[in-house]
Motif scaffolding. Structure first.
Motif, mmCIF file in Angstrom:
data_model
loop_
_atom_site.group_PDB
_atom_site.id
_atom_site.type_symbol
_atom_site.label_atom_id
_atom_site.label_comp_id
_atom_site.label_asym_id
_atom_site.label_seq_id
_atom_site.Cartn_x
_atom_site.Cartn_y
_atom_site.Cartn_z
ATOM 1 N N GLN A 1 -9.308 -7.187 -5.875
ATOM 2 C CA GLN A 1 -9.285 -5.739 -6.057
ATOM 3 C C GLN A 1 -10.131 -5.327 -7.260
ATOM 4 O O GLN A 1 -10.907 -4.366 -7.190
ATOM 5 N N GLN B 1 0.873 -1.169 0.000
ATOM 6 C CA GLN B 1 0.000 0.000 0.000
ATOM 7 C C GLN B 1 0.910 1.220 0.000
ATOM 8 O O GLN B 1 1.884 1.279 0.748
ATOM 9 N N ASP C 1 -3.480 0.461 -3.440
ATOM 10 C CA ASP C 1 -2.902 -0.863 -3.248
ATOM 11 C C ASP C 1 -2.330 -1.345 -4.575
ATOM 12 O O ASP C 1 -2.858 -1.020 -5.646
ATOM 13 N N ASP D 1 -13.466 -3.035 -7.010
ATOM 14 C CA ASP D 1 -13.496 -1.776 -7.753
ATOM 15 C C ASP D 1 -14.732 -1.675 -8.646
ATOM 16 O O ASP D 1 -15.264 -0.581 -8.864
ATOM 17 N N TRP E 1 -0.859 -5.233 -6.012
ATOM 18 C CA TRP E 1 -0.786 -6.621 -5.590
ATOM 19 C C TRP E 1 0.154 -7.437 -6.467
ATOM 20 O O TRP E 1 0.164 -7.274 -7.683
ATOM 21 N N LEU F 1 -7.756 -2.544 0.554
ATOM 22 C CA LEU F 1 -8.140 -3.824 1.135
ATOM 23 C C LEU F 1 -7.238 -4.181 2.315
ATOM 24 O O LEU F 1 -6.044 -3.870 2.306
ATOM 25 N N LYS G 1 -5.245 -9.553 -6.535
ATOM 26 C CA LYS G 1 -5.415 -8.687 -7.699
ATOM 27 C C LYS G 1 -6.825 -8.852 -8.264
ATOM 28 O O LYS G 1 -7.477 -7.872 -8.654
#
Length: 679
Positions: free
Chosen positions: A345, A326, A334, A349, A336, A359, A342
């Protein structure tokens, strides 16, 4: 392993609609009356949440009118909750999981100002069902518990000077590590001990301290692995070898030189790799590197670089895997390396398309829950839980439920050239509604000054001003951190000089773009920002029509040797080794310090000024404000004075924040707003 990065969050790139000049935002239609001041600065009912190591339970701090903040544990599998800790004389403060069954927390009192604090935070532990409630650390014997469920276990308490660490620890036993600072006779921290504490029995073991240590870092297994301390002008970092638990010196460097040898330990990976932030190979900006524990050297190849920015952030790990990082560039984000995270995320999103979504994962991954903190420039932080199995998301709480995003201003990151050609980053927030030219402006100067100012996000002060019709400029003047060594070092010995010019140059940039009305501009700030406010009125009286200074430095020499120095929290080491090079030497630079101290130039300040100070401030004691007030009012009768006797370096109490910003609104309205007399 090379990490990719986003210089600006993809959400921001989608949300911002820039003009060809890059200087203004597309605006929404006109909005109704703005939220009241209490919506921005009143106490929040939501105090945060923490997911348990297994991910099954969620601890939440909450509040309600007429009650102190209390602690609730929710079983996410059964969707049931239970209150586990509540006090009739204090609020739950910091809390975290010890293991999947047990929590530890301390206390504070939101209704008491800094000058009226009579109790230490103490420390308590409780099981998730409210049982095995134990007080671990004394609060000067003032413990009262009226609403706590479970049974309190009586035992001998640790002295009051034991505190929770910022790190979450192993979370796999009854034990935690706590900090135990020891002070000198002049109330300076001599060193900080580390103590292993059993949260059921209170049994303790002190960790051997390798030197005069002020900070500790645990490894990914929750064991003490690094210790650091500064004596005079030398910082030493020690390493505890897991093979024999013996401490050895890892590296030493001069903390105030900002040289290539400086490192900031970031943390340990599950495999024991030490990650550090360093400026290796002559690079202007810092990056994340691995550190060779055998040679004591930074590995030269960076793992994570954020072009144009120093790396600011942290590792995201579970007990057995490094998942990502982060970090902050224009905004927080973030990134990943773990494929599953990933994908999560990307799904989150899509579910929350209007916000940046950060996260947080449990230490283990036995259940499918992931905690989410979402935000935008117009949206205060909101907290969610996402279920990896069902791919559904549910809201946990709003930090500012009375805020309507449609009524907020829009914010963007801009850059402008200072008069000597240096590139200056800044944030520009425009008020809601369609007007984009001829706006009244408040220039908000951040404190520090050697810190990073605000990143793209919702900020109560900025949005409060924006909803009152003001554009807000927040410049990252030279000397600000986060933008490379060149930008930082350019601010050394430039208080009231080039640092001040950067602020004025940003203001004139907006005038040249037609965004602001040159007759309606006010400068404002706290601490160093308060100093810059007063020097702005001195240096650029044609530009700034008024100034708002709270807890601001008024005389550089008073920082060295004012009559209040025994009460100041500025260390002798900082005054001896840091301030002469970074601010100015009292002997060699005497003329400069006099010319750049507002109190010496007080007679030149004729614009309206609002001054506010805390009665127990130890960073910029009240003496600064009172002495300046006496000097400036000899010739200027348009000066407002506010004193909060119980406050320190900033306002802790909601009632004082509300009072202060109500006064600010009236002051601005009178001088550059709707109530101002226009020429």
């Amino acid at each position: 392993m090379q990490f990719p990065f986003r210089a600006l969050s993809r959400k921001i790139l989608l949300a911002l609609a820039l003009s060809p000049s890059g200087a203004v935002l597309a605006q929404a239609p006109a909005v109704p009356a703005p939220p009241p001041v209490e919506a921005f600065f009143g106490a929040s009912a939501y105090g945060g949440a923490a997911i348990s190591p297994s991910g099954r339970y969620l601890a939440v701090k909450s509040g309600a009118k007429g009650r102190h903040d209390f602690l609730v544990v929710i079983d996410l599998q059964t969707n049931t909750g239970k209150g586990v800790a509540e006090f009739n004389d204090a609020d739950i403060g910091t809390f975290r999981w010890v293991n999947d069954e047990r929590l530890v927390f301390d206390l504070h009192d939101k209704s008491v100002g800094q000058g009226n604090v009579r109790h230490a935070p103490g420390m308590f532990a409780v099981n998730r069902d409210g049982s095995q409630f134990v007080q671990l650390v004394d609060r000067y014997g003032s413990w009262v518990n009226s609403g706590t469920t479970g049974t309190r276990t009586a035992r001998k308490l640790l002295p009051w000077n034991h505190y929770l660490l910022a790190q979450r620890g192993a979370q796999d036993s009854e034990y935690i590590y706590v900090a135990n600072p020891e002070w000198t006779e002049t109330e300076r921290v001599r060193h900080v001990n580390l103590v292993r504490l059993n949260t059921l029995t209170g049994q303790t073991t002190k960790v051997p301290r390798p030197g005069s240590v002020q900070s500790w870092i645990l490894d990914n297994k929750g064991e003490p692995r690094l210790a650091a301390g500064t004596e005079k002008d030398l910082t030493t970092i020690y390493y505890r070898d897991p093979a024999n638990d013996i401490w050895r010196t890892l590296i030493s460097y001069t903390p105030y030189s900002h040289g290539q040898d400086d490192i900031i330990p970031l943390g340990f990976g599950p495999d024991g790799t030490l990650y550090v932030i360093a400026r290796a190979g002559g690079k202007d900006t810092s990056s994340v590197h691995t550190f060779n524990l055998a040679t004591g050297k930074v590995n030269p190849e960076p793992l994570i670089s954020t072009a144009g920015y120093d790396f600011v952030g942290g590792l995201i790990t579970t007990r057995d895997k490094l998942l990502g990082v982060q970090f902050v560039t224009d905004a927080e984000a973030d990134e990943w390396v773990d494929p599953e995270m990933k994908a999560i995320q990307a799904t989150v999103d899509k579910l929350l398309p209007a916000t940046v979504n950060l996260l947080a994962v449990a230490a283990r991954s036995e259940t499918p829950w992931v905690a989410v903190r979402s935000y935008a420039d117009a949206i205060p932080p909101t907290y969610w839980l996402y279920n990896k199995d069902t791919k559904l998301i549910s809201k946990v709480g709003d930090s500012r439920p009375a805020i309507d995003p449609k009524q907020m201003g829009r914010q963007q990151a801009i850059r402008y050239k200072a008069r000597d050609g240096l590139d200056i980053p800044a944030l520009l927030t425009l008020p809601p509604g369609g007007k984009r030219t001829g706006l009244p402006l408040v220039v908000m100067v951040h404190g520090g000054p050697w810190v990073r100012g605000a990143s793209w996000s919702w900020h109560p002060e900025t949005q409060f001003l924006a909803t009152r019709g003001y554009a807000v400029l927040e410049p990252e003047f030279r000397g600000s951190t986060g933008f490379g060594a060149k930008h930082f070092l350019a601010g050394w010995k430039q208080w009231g000089l080039a640092m001040q010019n950067d602020v004025a140059d940003g203001t004139r940039y907006l005038i040249d773009k037609g965004i602001v009305d040159p007759k309606r501009i006010c400068i404002a700030g706290a601490s160093y920002g308060g100093y810059a406010t007063l020097m702005g009125l001195v240096n650029d009286p044609d530009l700034f029509k008024c100034g708002i200074n709270w807890v601001g430095v008024t005389d550089i020499n008073l920082m060295y040797n004012g009559s209040w120095t025994q009460e100041s929290d500025l260390t002798d080491e900082w005054k001896q080794y840091g301030m002469p090079d970074m601010i100015g030497d009292q002997v060699k630079d005497a003329a400069q310090l006099k010319a750049t101290s507002p109190i010496e130039q007080a007679a030149r300040i004729t614009q309206p000024v609002l001054l506010a100070y805390g009665g127990v401030d130890k960073r910029v004691p009240l003496y600064h404000g009172k002495k300046f007030y006496d000097a400036v009012t000899k010739a200027n009768k348009n000066v407002e004075w506010i004193e909060y006797p119980e406050e320190g370096h900033g306002w802790r109490l909601a009632k004082n924040n509300i009072d202060f910003w109500t006064r600010v609104e009236k002051f601005l309205d009178k001088n550059i707003g709707k109530g101002a007399v226009q020429e």
